[in-house]
Design a protein around this motif. Structure first.
Motif, PDB file in Angstrom:
ATOM      1  N   THR A 171      41.167  43.100  38.009  1.00  0.00           N
ATOM      2  CA  THR A 171      42.731  42.877  37.579  1.00  0.00           C
ATOM      3  C   THR A 171      41.945  44.959  37.219  1.00  0.00           C
ATOM      4  O   THR A 171      41.608  45.405  37.834  1.00  0.00           O
ATOM      5  CB  THR A 171      41.575  43.193  36.014  1.00  0.00           C
ATOM      6  N   LYS A 211      42.039  44.478  47.521  1.00  0.00           N
ATOM      7  CA  LYS A 211      40.464  43.839  47.516  1.00  0.00           C
ATOM      8  C   LYS A 211      40.444  43.445  46.715  1.00  0.00           C
ATOM      9  O   LYS A 211      40.003  41.690  47.827  1.00  0.00           O
ATOM     10  CB  LYS A 211      39.285  44.623  46.071  1.00  0.00           C
ATOM     11  N   ASN A 212      41.664  41.795  45.822  1.00  0.00           N
ATOM     12  CA  ASN A 212      42.043  40.462  45.480  1.00  0.00           C
ATOM     13  C   ASN A 212      42.389  39.996  46.960  1.00  0.00           C
ATOM     14  O   ASN A 212      41.823  38.867  47.140  1.00  0.00           O
ATOM     15  CB  ASN A 212      42.528  40.118  45.134  1.00  0.00           C
ATOM     16  N   GLN A 215      43.785  47.614  43.643  1.00  0.00           N
ATOM     17  CA  GLN A 215      43.118  45.494  42.728  1.00  0.00           C
ATOM     18  C   GLN A 215      43.983  44.845  44.524  1.00  0.00           C
ATOM     19  O   GLN A 215      43.548  44.091  44.466  1.00  0.00           O
ATOM     20  CB  GLN A 215      44.151  46.042  42.055  1.00  0.00           C
ATOM     21  N   GLN A 232      38.818  38.133  48.687  1.00  0.00           N
ATOM     22  CA  GLN A 232      38.483  37.333  47.836  1.00  0.00           C
ATOM     23  C   GLN A 232      38.694  35.790  47.850  1.00  0.00           C
ATOM     24  O   GLN A 232      39.676  35.934  48.583  1.00  0.00           O
ATOM     25  CB  GLN A 232      38.582  37.505  46.257  1.00  0.00           C
ATOM     26  N   ALA A 252      38.893  37.943  40.207  1.00  0.00           N
ATOM     27  CA  ALA A 252      39.739  38.730  40.439  1.00  0.00           C
ATOM     28  C   ALA A 252      39.348  40.004  40.104  1.00  0.00           C
ATOM     29  O   ALA A 252      39.257  39.756  38.977  1.00  0.00           O
ATOM     30  CB  ALA A 252      40.679  38.011  40.760  1.00  0.00           C
TER      31      ALA A 252
END
Length: 206
Positions: free
Chosen positions: A131, A119-120, A116, A123, A129
């Motif tokens: 979760t 990946k965020n 997580q 971004q 975002a």
């Protein structure tokens, strides 16, 4: 699970960790020890339900008789019943498998947090975002689990409570033992929708 075909981002999140190999080995041992590759089926076909309730000081068992299990090589099934043949130690298997699943889902949830965050970090501020549940779904889905299996594992992974590291001076027969150890209920159900397998559901209260 075929590690060679997993996406590298996913594989690198957890397969390189020592704990992953420990869990894999423990899973193999449990699968062999309790014949978990086979379907578990009650021998009393007329039985609609049965249960085992574990409390801190006693067990409550349907019909007042222990549940036993053994592997019938002719049927290629694990026979679950109340006759005195307990080759697979059924009541020992229930908490062992449950504890393993809790440890495994906790491990994957921690890895999902890593994924997580990765990946965020990629971004933009205008993107939604990812979760923690999104990350868990992605990992479990890539591992080939069904939607129903993912739902069960997510429900286990949300609970981070653990008795480890908690020092207790409770007396052996203290009324506080229930609050400390909780109660677990395992229910066995037969149905024509799963004719060759007795469904084993579990509920836990702490």
């Amino acid at each position: 699970m075929d590690e060679d075909v997993l996406p590298s981002q996913l594989r690198d999140c957890f397969t390189a960790r020592k704990q992953f190999n420990v869990l894999k080995e423990e899973g193999k041992q449990l699968r062999s020890k309790f014949a978990l590759r086979h379907l578990y089926k009650t021998e009393a076909v007329s039985l609609d339900s049965g249960f085992v309730i574990h409390t801190p000081q006693r067990q409550l068992i349907s019909a007042g008789k222990p549940w036993h299990a053994y592997l019938d090589h002719h049927l290629k099934q694990v026979v679950l019943g109340q006759q005195a043949r307990d080759d697979l130690h059924f009541q020992r298997m229930l908490p062992r498998v449950y504890t393993f699943l809790r440890r495994t889902t906790r491990f994957f949830r921690d890895r999902a947090r890593d994924y997580q965050g990765l990946k965020n970090s990629e971004q933009s501020n205008f993107d939604d975002a990812m979760t923690i549940d999104d990350a868990c779904h992605s990992i479990y889905n890539a591992l080939g689990l069904s939607g129903e299996q993912i739902k069960v594992l997510l429900s286990l992974g949300h609970d981070y409570s653990s008795a480890q590291g908690i020092k207790s001076n409770y007396h052996a027969h203290s009324t506080h033992r229930f609050q400390q150890q909780g109660l677990s209920l395992f229910q066995m159900m037969n149905d024509y929708q799963h004719e060759f397998r007795t469904d084993i559901d579990a509920s836990f209260l702490k």
